[in-house]
Design a protein around this motif. Structure first.
Motif, PDB file in Angstrom:
ATOM      1  N   THR A 197      -0.076  -0.352   8.343  1.00  0.00           N
ATOM      2  CA  THR A 197       0.195   1.143   8.965  1.00  0.00           C
ATOM      3  C   THR A 197       1.511   1.708   8.479  1.00  0.00           C
ATOM      4  O   THR A 197       1.364   3.165   8.344  1.00  0.00           O
ATOM      5  CB  THR A 197      -0.087   1.105  10.422  1.00  0.00           C
ATOM      6  OG1 THR A 197       0.787   0.146  10.951  1.00  0.00           O
ATOM      7  CG2 THR A 197      -1.738   0.779  10.645  1.00  0.00           C
ATOM      8  N   ARG A 198       2.517   1.109   8.520  1.00  0.00           N
ATOM      9  CA  ARG A 198       3.716   1.467   8.213  1.00  0.00           C
ATOM     10  C   ARG A 198       3.713   2.127   6.607  1.00  0.00           C
ATOM     11  O   ARG A 198       4.164   3.312   6.247  1.00  0.00           O
ATOM     12  CB  ARG A 198       4.789   0.442   8.446  1.00  0.00           C
ATOM     13  CG  ARG A 198       6.064   0.976   8.313  1.00  0.00           C
ATOM     14  CD  ARG A 198       7.368   0.039   8.604  1.00  0.00           C
ATOM     15  NE  ARG A 198       7.078  -1.488   7.628  1.00  0.00           N
ATOM     16  CZ  ARG A 198       6.598  -2.339   8.033  1.00  0.00           C
ATOM     17  NH1 ARG A 198       6.279  -2.501   9.610  1.00  0.00           N
ATOM     18  NH2 ARG A 198       6.450  -3.681   7.283  1.00  0.00           N
ATOM     19  N   GLU A 199       3.311   1.010   5.979  1.00  0.00           N
ATOM     20  CA  GLU A 199       3.265   1.668   4.342  1.00  0.00           C
ATOM     21  C   GLU A 199       2.367   3.010   4.313  1.00  0.00           C
ATOM     22  O   GLU A 199       2.530   3.563   3.398  1.00  0.00           O
ATOM     23  CB  GLU A 199       2.852   0.303   3.540  1.00  0.00           C
ATOM     24  CG  GLU A 199       3.772  -0.560   3.433  1.00  0.00           C
ATOM     25  CD  GLU A 199       3.384  -1.876   2.714  1.00  0.00           C
ATOM     26  OE1 GLU A 199       2.225  -1.679   2.245  1.00  0.00           O
ATOM     27  OE2 GLU A 199       4.164  -2.680   2.528  1.00  0.00           O
ATOM     28  N   LEU A 200       1.127   2.853   4.811  1.00  0.00           N
ATOM     29  CA  LEU A 200       0.323   4.227   4.403  1.00  0.00           C
ATOM     30  C   LEU A 200       0.654   5.171   5.571  1.00  0.00           C
ATOM     31  O   LEU A 200       0.122   6.249   5.357  1.00  0.00           O
ATOM     32  CB  LEU A 200      -1.007   3.616   5.119  1.00  0.00           C
ATOM     33  CG  LEU A 200      -1.654   2.770   3.882  1.00  0.00           C
ATOM     34  CD1 LEU A 200      -3.247   2.158   4.515  1.00  0.00           C
ATOM     35  CD2 LEU A 200      -1.908   3.461   2.704  1.00  0.00           C
ATOM     36  N   TYR A 234       0.873  -1.024  -0.091  1.00  0.00           N
ATOM     37  CA  TYR A 234       0.003   0.133  -0.043  1.00  0.00           C
ATOM     38  C   TYR A 234       0.950   1.299   0.005  1.00  0.00           C
ATOM     39  O   TYR A 234       0.503   2.352   0.167  1.00  0.00           O
ATOM     40  CB  TYR A 234      -1.037  -0.057   1.198  1.00  0.00           C
ATOM     41  CG  TYR A 234      -2.043  -1.023   1.117  1.00  0.00           C
ATOM     42  CD1 TYR A 234      -3.111  -0.850   0.359  1.00  0.00           C
ATOM     43  CD2 TYR A 234      -1.669  -2.483   1.333  1.00  0.00           C
ATOM     44  CE1 TYR A 234      -4.003  -1.950   0.265  1.00  0.00           C
ATOM     45  CE2 TYR A 234      -2.604  -3.607   1.288  1.00  0.00           C
ATOM     46  CZ  TYR A 234      -3.995  -3.296   0.597  1.00  0.00           C
ATOM     47  OH  TYR A 234      -4.672  -4.185   0.607  1.00  0.00           O
ATOM     48  N   ARG A 235       2.141   1.292  -0.178  1.00  0.00           N
ATOM     49  CA  ARG A 235       2.907   2.244  -0.262  1.00  0.00           C
ATOM     50  C   ARG A 235       2.704   3.308  -1.124  1.00  0.00           C
ATOM     51  O   ARG A 235       2.929   4.530  -1.034  1.00  0.00           O
ATOM     52  CB  ARG A 235       4.671   1.907  -0.700  1.00  0.00           C
ATOM     53  CG  ARG A 235       5.400   1.109   0.620  1.00  0.00           C
ATOM     54  CD  ARG A 235       6.614   0.899   0.080  1.00  0.00           C
ATOM     55  NE  ARG A 235       7.225  -0.286   0.779  1.00  0.00           N
ATOM     56  CZ  ARG A 235       7.334  -1.339   0.486  1.00  0.00           C
ATOM     57  NH1 ARG A 235       7.227  -1.579  -0.972  1.00  0.00           N
ATOM     58  NH2 ARG A 235       7.522  -2.487   1.036  1.00  0.00           N
ATOM     59  N   PRO A 270      -7.445  11.080   5.722  1.00  0.00           N
ATOM     60  CA  PRO A 270      -8.628  10.378   5.603  1.00  0.00           C
ATOM     61  C   PRO A 270      -8.689   9.366   4.528  1.00  0.00           C
ATOM     62  O   PRO A 270      -9.221   8.461   4.791  1.00  0.00           O
ATOM     63  CB  PRO A 270      -9.628  11.427   5.197  1.00  0.00           C
ATOM     64  CG  PRO A 270      -8.804  12.785   5.733  1.00  0.00           C
ATOM     65  CD  PRO A 270      -7.538  12.499   5.496  1.00  0.00           C
ATOM     66  N   VAL A 271      -8.181   9.585   3.393  1.00  0.00           N
ATOM     67  CA  VAL A 271      -8.069   8.511   2.404  1.00  0.00           C
ATOM     68  C   VAL A 271      -7.195   7.294   2.554  1.00  0.00           C
ATOM     69  O   VAL A 271      -7.551   6.160   2.331  1.00  0.00           O
ATOM     70  CB  VAL A 271      -7.707   9.157   0.805  1.00  0.00           C
ATOM     71  CG1 VAL A 271      -7.806   8.199  -0.056  1.00  0.00           C
ATOM     72  CG2 VAL A 271      -8.876  10.348   0.562  1.00  0.00           C
ATOM     73  N   ARG A 272      -6.237   7.534   3.210  1.00  0.00           N
ATOM     74  CA  ARG A 272      -5.627   6.579   3.873  1.00  0.00           C
ATOM     75  C   ARG A 272      -6.018   5.562   4.757  1.00  0.00           C
ATOM     76  O   ARG A 272      -5.888   4.303   4.546  1.00  0.00           O
ATOM     77  CB  ARG A 272      -3.955   7.098   4.219  1.00  0.00           C
ATOM     78  CG  ARG A 272      -3.183   7.527   3.040  1.00  0.00           C
ATOM     79  CD  ARG A 272      -1.771   8.127   3.792  1.00  0.00           C
ATOM     80  NE  ARG A 272      -1.856   9.259   4.261  1.00  0.00           N
ATOM     81  CZ  ARG A 272      -1.451   9.893   5.338  1.00  0.00           C
ATOM     82  NH1 ARG A 272      -0.415   9.196   5.893  1.00  0.00           N
ATOM     83  NH2 ARG A 272      -1.475  10.971   5.602  1.00  0.00           N
ATOM     84  N   TRP A 273      -6.821   6.231   5.394  1.00  0.00           N
ATOM     85  CA  TRP A 273      -7.484   5.629   6.542  1.00  0.00           C
ATOM     86  C   TRP A 273      -8.471   4.417   5.837  1.00  0.00           C
ATOM     87  O   TRP A 273      -8.814   3.363   6.178  1.00  0.00           O
ATOM     88  CB  TRP A 273      -8.112   6.308   7.701  1.00  0.00           C
ATOM     89  CG  TRP A 273      -7.219   6.778   8.811  1.00  0.00           C
ATOM     90  CD1 TRP A 273      -6.549   7.962   8.907  1.00  0.00           C
ATOM     91  CD2 TRP A 273      -6.645   5.759   9.688  1.00  0.00           C
ATOM     92  NE1 TRP A 273      -5.748   7.903   9.980  1.00  0.00           N
ATOM     93  CE2 TRP A 273      -5.907   6.644  10.366  1.00  0.00           C
ATOM     94  CE3 TRP A 273      -7.016   4.240   9.717  1.00  0.00           C
ATOM     95  CZ2 TRP A 273      -5.039   6.048  11.540  1.00  0.00           C
ATOM     96  CZ3 TRP A 273      -6.309   3.980  11.008  1.00  0.00           C
ATOM     97  CH2 TRP A 273      -5.438   4.576  11.807  1.00  0.00           C
ATOM     98  N   ASN A 330     -10.112  -0.925   3.784  1.00  0.00           N
ATOM     99  CA  ASN A 330     -10.151  -1.841   2.521  1.00  0.00           C
ATOM    100  C   ASN A 330      -9.147  -2.730   2.636  1.00  0.00           C
ATOM    101  O   ASN A 330      -9.317  -4.078   2.311  1.00  0.00           O
ATOM    102  CB  ASN A 330      -9.945  -0.930   1.210  1.00  0.00           C
ATOM    103  CG  ASN A 330     -10.814   0.087   0.762  1.00  0.00           C
ATOM    104  OD1 ASN A 330     -12.255  -0.062   1.512  1.00  0.00           O
ATOM    105  ND2 ASN A 330     -10.581   1.175   0.168  1.00  0.00           N
ATOM    106  N   ALA A 331      -7.990  -2.576   3.202  1.00  0.00           N
ATOM    107  CA  ALA A 331      -6.890  -3.695   3.018  1.00  0.00           C
ATOM    108  C   ALA A 331      -7.408  -4.742   4.225  1.00  0.00           C
ATOM    109  O   ALA A 331      -7.373  -5.973   4.049  1.00  0.00           O
ATOM    110  CB  ALA A 331      -5.510  -3.045   3.710  1.00  0.00           C
ATOM    111  N   LYS A 332      -8.068  -4.287   5.291  1.00  0.00           N
ATOM    112  CA  LYS A 332      -8.441  -5.282   6.174  1.00  0.00           C
ATOM    113  C   LYS A 332      -9.612  -6.173   5.720  1.00  0.00           C
ATOM    114  O   LYS A 332      -9.658  -7.326   5.899  1.00  0.00           O
ATOM    115  CB  LYS A 332      -8.808  -4.545   7.499  1.00  0.00           C
ATOM    116  CG  LYS A 332      -7.639  -4.224   8.272  1.00  0.00           C
ATOM    117  CD  LYS A 332      -8.141  -3.470   9.805  1.00  0.00           C
ATOM    118  CE  LYS A 332      -9.404  -2.597   9.896  1.00  0.00           C
ATOM    119  NZ  LYS A 332      -9.663  -2.177  11.086  1.00  0.00           N
ATOM    120  N   ARG A 333     -10.505  -5.401   5.174  1.00  0.00           N
ATOM    121  CA  ARG A 333     -11.486  -6.159   4.347  1.00  0.00           C
ATOM    122  C   ARG A 333     -11.272  -7.269   3.334  1.00  0.00           C
ATOM    123  O   ARG A 333     -11.603  -8.185   3.233  1.00  0.00           O
ATOM    124  CB  ARG A 333     -12.684  -5.050   3.811  1.00  0.00           C
ATOM    125  CG  ARG A 333     -14.022  -5.870   3.187  1.00  0.00           C
ATOM    126  CD  ARG A 333     -14.831  -4.536   2.835  1.00  0.00           C
ATOM    127  NE  ARG A 333     -14.359  -3.391   2.518  1.00  0.00           N
ATOM    128  CZ  ARG A 333     -14.396  -2.259   3.147  1.00  0.00           C
ATOM    129  NH1 ARG A 333     -14.800  -2.146   4.460  1.00  0.00           N
ATOM    130  NH2 ARG A 333     -13.948  -1.141   2.646  1.00  0.00           N
TER     131      ARG A 333
END
Length: 66
Positions: A61-64, A17-18, A26-29, A34-37
């Motif tokens: 979370t690190r990548e985002l 997700y880098r 807000p978009v990164r959240w 989405n990643a979790k889903r």
């Protein structure tokens, strides 16, 4: 013919997700959710991931940069 129970789970890592780092927070959240889903869907389909869930969360979370 193989059934779903006969198939071995696939192993693989989640995508990176880098490339979303530059987006507003807000978009990164949203991408985090989405990643979790996506991960939950893959696990529900029987895909065995190479990362533990905790490793996955730490990486995303690190990548985002969250």
């Amino acid at each position: 013919m193989q059934t779903a129970q006969d198939r071995k789970p696939l192993a693989g890592a989640e995508p990176s997700y880098r490339s979303f780092r530059h987006l507003p927070e807000p978009v990164r959240w949203q991408w985090y959710e989405n990643a979790k889903r996506i991960r939950r869907g893959r696990e529900a389909a029987g895909v065995e991931m190479t990362e533990t869930y905790d490793e996955f969360i730490a990486r995303v979370t690190r990548e985002l940069e969250l």
